[in-house]
Design a protein around this motif. Structure first.
Motif, mmCIF file in Angstrom:
data_model
loop_
_atom_site.group_PDB
_atom_site.id
_atom_site.type_symbol
_atom_site.label_atom_id
_atom_site.label_comp_id
_atom_site.label_asym_id
_atom_site.label_seq_id
_atom_site.Cartn_x
_atom_site.Cartn_y
_atom_site.Cartn_z
ATOM 1 N N ARG A 70 0.669 -0.929 0.087
ATOM 2 C CA ARG A 70 0.306 -0.325 -0.199
ATOM 3 C C ARG A 70 0.691 1.199 0.291
ATOM 4 N N VAL A 71 0.718 1.721 -1.288
ATOM 5 C CA VAL A 71 1.615 3.205 -1.295
ATOM 6 C C VAL A 71 1.237 4.586 -1.753
ATOM 7 N N VAL A 72 1.100 5.215 -0.372
ATOM 8 C CA VAL A 72 0.774 6.718 0.360
ATOM 9 C C VAL A 72 1.759 7.354 -1.029
ATOM 10 N N VAL A 73 0.718 8.018 -1.990
ATOM 11 C CA VAL A 73 1.474 9.114 -2.687
ATOM 12 C C VAL A 73 0.542 11.171 -2.291
ATOM 13 N N ALA A 74 1.438 11.454 -1.548
ATOM 14 C CA ALA A 74 0.562 12.809 -1.542
ATOM 15 C C ALA A 74 0.891 13.731 -2.512
ATOM 16 N N ILE A 119 -2.525 4.649 -2.903
ATOM 17 C CA ILE A 119 -3.331 5.972 -2.527
ATOM 18 C C ILE A 119 -3.018 7.370 -2.544
ATOM 19 N N VAL A 120 -3.498 7.949 -3.123
ATOM 20 C CA VAL A 120 -3.660 9.341 -3.416
ATOM 21 C C VAL A 120 -4.012 10.346 -2.058
ATOM 22 N N VAL A 178 -8.759 7.410 -2.843
ATOM 23 C CA VAL A 178 -8.330 9.011 -2.124
ATOM 24 C C VAL A 178 -8.544 8.803 -1.082
ATOM 25 N N MET A 179 -7.457 9.549 0.047
ATOM 26 C CA MET A 179 -8.204 9.519 0.890
ATOM 27 C C MET A 179 -7.199 11.135 2.137
ATOM 28 N N SER A 180 -8.317 10.798 2.710
ATOM 29 C CA SER A 180 -7.115 11.735 4.364
ATOM 30 C C SER A 180 -5.781 11.531 4.547
ATOM 31 N N VAL A 189 -3.080 3.174 7.371
ATOM 32 C CA VAL A 189 -3.088 2.185 5.935
ATOM 33 C C VAL A 189 -1.843 1.599 5.607
ATOM 34 N N GLY A 190 -1.169 2.915 4.834
ATOM 35 C CA GLY A 190 -0.283 2.936 3.941
ATOM 36 C C GLY A 190 1.393 2.119 4.794
ATOM 37 N N GLU A 191 1.941 1.562 3.489
ATOM 38 C CA GLU A 191 2.977 1.166 4.127
ATOM 39 C C GLU A 191 4.384 2.183 3.831
#
Ligand code: ADE
Length: 415
Positions: A206-210, A231-232, A250-252, A259-261
């Motif tokens: 799970r990759v979060v991109v801000a 996840i963006v 898309v999340m806050s 949840v991100g890794e």
């Protein structure tokens, strides 16, 4: 520190790596050949504050081929490739840059380049421009070039405040720059940095991109291509919808933190991930920044929260929180693609730096009527760079038939 010319082994490696990059920069090579014949920059001194990489070296050699006298310093304390700096010094281009330099050295190097009294300034992030405006009010400059989104934002703010002293070309805003370098360059090289530092498998992560500008788009797209669940986080509703329609969740920030890794920032803003996010992240979370400045991760807060920290691999530092959770920071939170890898590959820097070289020529040709504002390169030059790149890639453009040209030019047709 101007690299020691006696460091032959380092300079030799730099020569070879620069040769390798130059081979994959055919558009810049064509400009270099024309510059050699036409000498459009003869008599001009250029001061550059850019990442000291093999691609930048190829740009510097192109400017010298065009007749310019060039001096270079680093645009980030952690992005200098020391072998490249040594090679440049040996080739006669004063280069003030050492990987890992202190903040004091970073600024004294900028001042060393400005001491050469450049007619034109090539900047990446607008630090040299800022020093010129804050501390060197008497120094006259003909024009500047800016490479990156963050720098262009700063320059537009200067123009808005009426303090910009000379015309600057926002090279970043050329289509042949931001649609390719920011997307494909940042996309690939940021993941490259994380891979070199942490050697993780992206598939299934799970990759979060801000941030979902061009850079965030590139990172998210490439991470998805490697099998990540992306996840963006975004503040702009249009970009957020665009991310959602491209298949990303898309999340806050705070929900994503839970949840991100792997977390990658590409927003241009500060403290995107801060104490509240670090407190929510799972054990083993990897955090990296792909933005220009090292402000996107609040590492002071992370350090305050941590009971210990240690360097676990090159460019990977582990912070242990009181409950035992570990947060891993890549490349000190500095831009990950240049801190932990080699930056964008030459193939894509080819167009960015072709734009830079043409921008310098354009400033010289138009200096008499340019005003102290932020300019975009003319569309014809953008198109010229794209055409040359397409040709070098073996592609061909389709041509309109006369009938099709007439059809497009007329409004008199309908159903
Ligand atoms: N910015 C991103 N990648 C780069 C590279 N390879 N050279 C110079 N600037 C860069």
């Amino acid at each position: 520190m101007n690299h020691d010319i006696a460091d032959i082994a380092l300079a030799d490696t730099g020569d070879l790596r620069i040769e390798w990059a130059a081979r994959r920069m055919p558009v810049l090579a064509a400009i270099r050949e024309r510059f050699e014949a036409e000498q459009p920059l003869a008599g001009y001194r250029i001061g550059a504050c850019m990442h000291v990489t093999t691609e930048t070296a190829t740009l510097m050699h192109t400017l010298v081929a065009g007749g310019a006298e060039v001096a270079l310093c680093a645009s980030n304390p952690l992005s200098t490739q020391d072998d490249v700096a040594a090679s440049l010094v040996r080739s006669g281009i004063p280069t003030f840059a050492v990987r890992g330099e202190s903040a004091d050295d970073f600024y004294s190097h900028i001042n060393a380049v400005l001491d050469t009294n450049p007619h034109m300034v090539f900047d990446d992030g607008a630090d040299m421009t800022t020093v010129l405006h804050r501390e060197r009010a008497d120094q006259d400059v003909l024009g500047g070039m800016e490479e990156t989104t963050t720098g262009v934002i700063r320059l537009k703010a200067m123009a808005e405040d009426d303090v910009l002293r000379y015309p600057v070309v926002a090279v970043n805003d050329s289509d042949t720059k931001h649609l390719f370098d920011n997307r494909h360059g940042t996309g690939q090289s940021s993941l490259d940095g994380i891979l070199r530092a942490a050697n993780i498998l992206f598939a299934g992560k799970r990759v979060v991109v801000a941030g979902y500008g061009d850079c965030g788009w590139g990172i998210a797209t490439r991470a998805k291509g490697l099998g990540a669940d992306v996840i963006v986080t975004e503040i702009d509703p249009i970009r957020a919808v665009s991310a959602a329609m491209e298949g990303h969740r898309v999340m806050s920030g705070i929900e994503a933190a839970k949840v991100g890794e792997v977390f990658i920032t590409a927003t241009g803003n500060m403290h995107v991930f801060r104490a509240e996010h670090f407190a929510a992240m799972p054990d083993g979370a990897i955090v990296a920044n792909a933005g220009h400045f090292d402000v996107e991760l609040d590492l002071v807060a992370l350090d305050d929260m941590a009971t210990s920290r240690r360097q676990i691999r090159d460019n990977l530092e582990e912070f242990v929180l009181p409950d035992g959770r570990r947060i891993l920071v890549v490349a000190e939170g500095r831009l990950v693609n240049l801190g932990a890898a080699e930056g964008h590959p030459a193939d894509v820097m080819d167009m960015s730096f072709a734009d830079q070289a043409l921008a310098a020529e354009w400033i010289v040709q138009n200096a008499d009527h340019l005003r102290p504002q932020v300019y975009k390169l003319p569309d014809e030059l953008d198109q010229q760079v794209a055409s040359l790149k397409l040709e070098a890639m073996g592609g061909q453009l389709e041509q309109l038939t006369p009938e099709q040209a007439d059809y497009l030019a007329s409004w008199q047709h309908g159903t």
